[in-house]
Design a protein around this motif. Structure first.
Motif, PDB file in Angstrom:
ATOM      1  N   THR A 121      97.124  36.579  58.127  1.00  0.00           N
ATOM      2  CA  THR A 121      96.090  36.108  59.048  1.00  0.00           C
ATOM      3  C   THR A 121      96.704  35.603  60.345  1.00  0.00           C
ATOM      4  O   THR A 121      96.192  35.869  61.435  1.00  0.00           O
ATOM      5  CB  THR A 121      95.247  34.994  58.381  1.00  0.00           C
ATOM      6  N   VAL A 122      97.812  34.887  60.244  1.00  0.00           N
ATOM      7  CA  VAL A 122      98.503  34.404  61.445  1.00  0.00           C
ATOM      8  C   VAL A 122      98.977  35.589  62.284  1.00  0.00           C
ATOM      9  O   VAL A 122      98.875  35.572  63.516  1.00  0.00           O
ATOM     10  CB  VAL A 122      99.671  33.464  61.077  1.00  0.00           C
ATOM     11  N   THR A 123      99.456  36.637  61.648  1.00  0.00           N
ATOM     12  CA  THR A 123      99.869  37.844  62.362  1.00  0.00           C
ATOM     13  C   THR A 123      98.679  38.444  63.109  1.00  0.00           C
ATOM     14  O   THR A 123      98.807  38.863  64.259  1.00  0.00           O
ATOM     15  CB  THR A 123     100.481  38.875  61.382  1.00  0.00           C
ATOM     16  N   GLN A 124      97.505  38.455  62.471  1.00  0.00           N
ATOM     17  CA  GLN A 124      96.300  38.969  63.124  1.00  0.00           C
ATOM     18  C   GLN A 124      95.925  38.108  64.333  1.00  0.00           C
ATOM     19  O   GLN A 124      95.516  38.640  65.375  1.00  0.00           O
ATOM     20  CB  GLN A 124      95.135  39.008  62.127  1.00  0.00           C
ATOM     21  N   VAL A 125      96.074  36.802  64.209  1.00  0.00           N
ATOM     22  CA  VAL A 125      95.785  35.901  65.335  1.00  0.00           C
ATOM     23  C   VAL A 125      96.719  36.211  66.500  1.00  0.00           C
ATOM     24  O   VAL A 125      96.291  36.281  67.660  1.00  0.00           O
ATOM     25  CB  VAL A 125      95.885  34.417  64.906  1.00  0.00           C
ATOM     26  N   TRP A 126      98.009  36.405  66.196  1.00  0.00           N
ATOM     27  CA  TRP A 126      98.954  36.747  67.252  1.00  0.00           C
ATOM     28  C   TRP A 126      98.588  38.085  67.894  1.00  0.00           C
ATOM     29  O   TRP A 126      98.718  38.249  69.110  1.00  0.00           O
ATOM     30  CB  TRP A 126     100.389  36.755  66.741  1.00  0.00           C
ATOM     31  N   CYS A 127      98.130  39.035  67.107  1.00  0.00           N
ATOM     32  CA  CYS A 127      97.691  40.323  67.679  1.00  0.00           C
ATOM     33  C   CYS A 127      96.557  40.088  68.676  1.00  0.00           C
ATOM     34  O   CYS A 127      96.560  40.661  69.774  1.00  0.00           O
ATOM     35  CB  CYS A 127      97.244  41.281  66.575  1.00  0.00           C
ATOM     36  N   GLY A 128      95.594  39.260  68.301  1.00  0.00           N
ATOM     37  CA  GLY A 128      94.500  38.923  69.213  1.00  0.00           C
ATOM     38  C   GLY A 128      95.023  38.276  70.487  1.00  0.00           C
ATOM     39  O   GLY A 128      94.564  38.583  71.604  1.00  0.00           O
ATOM     40  N   PHE A 129      95.978  37.375  70.341  1.00  0.00           N
ATOM     41  CA  PHE A 129      96.578  36.725  71.509  1.00  0.00           C
ATOM     42  C   PHE A 129      97.217  37.762  72.422  1.00  0.00           C
ATOM     43  O   PHE A 129      97.031  37.731  73.649  1.00  0.00           O
ATOM     44  CB  PHE A 129      97.620  35.680  71.082  1.00  0.00           C
ATOM     45  N   PHE A 130      97.988  38.696  71.854  1.00  0.00           N
ATOM     46  CA  PHE A 130      98.669  39.699  72.683  1.00  0.00           C
ATOM     47  C   PHE A 130      97.675  40.602  73.403  1.00  0.00           C
ATOM     48  O   PHE A 130      97.920  41.003  74.546  1.00  0.00           O
ATOM     49  CB  PHE A 130      99.651  40.528  71.850  1.00  0.00           C
ATOM     50  N   VAL A 131      96.549  40.909  72.764  1.00  0.00           N
ATOM     51  CA  VAL A 131      95.516  41.716  73.425  1.00  0.00           C
ATOM     52  C   VAL A 131      94.956  40.954  74.623  1.00  0.00           C
ATOM     53  O   VAL A 131      94.916  41.468  75.749  1.00  0.00           O
ATOM     54  CB  VAL A 131      94.378  42.085  72.436  1.00  0.00           C
ATOM     55  N   ILE A 132      94.524  39.716  74.395  1.00  0.00           N
ATOM     56  CA  ILE A 132      93.908  38.923  75.468  1.00  0.00           C
ATOM     57  C   ILE A 132      94.916  38.623  76.573  1.00  0.00           C
ATOM     58  O   ILE A 132      94.624  38.794  77.766  1.00  0.00           O
ATOM     59  CB  ILE A 132      93.292  37.630  74.890  1.00  0.00           C
ATOM     60  N   ASN A 133      96.105  38.198  76.199  1.00  0.00           N
ATOM     61  CA  ASN A 133      97.131  37.873  77.184  1.00  0.00           C
ATOM     62  C   ASN A 133      97.507  39.114  77.998  1.00  0.00           C
ATOM     63  O   ASN A 133      97.675  39.030  79.220  1.00  0.00           O
ATOM     64  CB  ASN A 133      98.359  37.287  76.477  1.00  0.00           C
ATOM     65  N   GLY A 134      97.630  40.246  77.332  1.00  0.00           N
ATOM     66  CA  GLY A 134      97.960  41.487  78.034  1.00  0.00           C
ATOM     67  C   GLY A 134      96.864  41.908  78.999  1.00  0.00           C
ATOM     68  O   GLY A 134      97.150  42.361  80.115  1.00  0.00           O
ATOM     69  N   LEU A 135      95.612  41.741  78.580  1.00  0.00           N
ATOM     70  CA  LEU A 135      94.494  42.097  79.469  1.00  0.00           C
ATOM     71  C   LEU A 135      94.448  41.188  80.695  1.00  0.00           C
ATOM     72  O   LEU A 135      94.191  41.646  81.811  1.00  0.00           O
ATOM     73  CB  LEU A 135      93.170  42.046  78.707  1.00  0.00           C
TER      74      LEU A 135
END
Length: 181
Positions: A121-135
């Motif tokens: 779940t923490v890995t999924q949260v980081w994935c969400g962060f990378f999407v938003i931060n990248g955008l």
């Protein structure tokens, strides 16, 4: 160890160097910073295909900056970094061991299934962060001034990362207490 310090320094200072260099130094010369960023990551290239693709992407951005003498390719580097991290973390979700669990196991620990699920779940949260931060990095590169881009990619995004690390640490402490892990 010295290469790691150099890698961190180049990564942290890259947006500020681009901002200060804008208008003073041609983008084709600032592209040397991107070459330095890639060079500091050479040891990681043996370990990860994501690192190899990231380095190749950085070299393409550098070549575009040299060829066009435009700043935009250099401003896209943080987008590339977020995409590479998203690829690495995201790919790990398709494997039995998530990226966060793989990092946690470097300390030699073994984890029960409930902890493995938490780390996924923490890995999924980081994935969400990378999407938003990248955008956001992409939007600032395209539509904002160099000062705003530099502020976001060189200060705010690292602050957000620190908040996520800190918040997850507090949640992890609670998780461990509740699950006796």
């Amino acid at each position: 160890m010295p290469m790691t310090v150099l890698t961190v320094a180049v990564t942290l200072l890259y947006p500020l160097a681009i901002w200060f260099g804008h208008g003073q130094v041609e983008p084709r010369w600032l592209a040397g910073l991107l070459l330095l960023a890639v060079a500091t990551r050479l040891p990681a290239l043996k370990l990860s295909s994501v690192a190899r693709w990231s380095a190749a992407g950085a070299l393409v951005l550098m070549a575009c900056a040299v060829w066009s003498n435009l700043l935009l390719p250099l401003k896209l580097y943080p987008v590339l970094v977020n995409a590479a991290l998203l690829a690495g973390f995201g790919y790990s979700l398709a494997t039995p061991m998530s990226a966060v669990e793989r990092m946690a196991r470097l300390r030699g620990e073994d984890f029960p299934p409930v902890a493995q699920a938490y780390m996924r779940t923490v890995t999924q949260v980081w994935c969400g962060f990378f999407v938003i931060n990248g955008l956001i990095a992409f939007a600032t590169a395209l539509w904002m001034s160099e000062a705003v881009w530099s502020l976001y990619t060189g200060v705010i995004s690292y602050g957000l990362m620190a908040l996520l690390f800190g918040g997850e640490y507090l949640v992890r402490l609670r998780f461990k207490r509740l699950h006796h892990v």
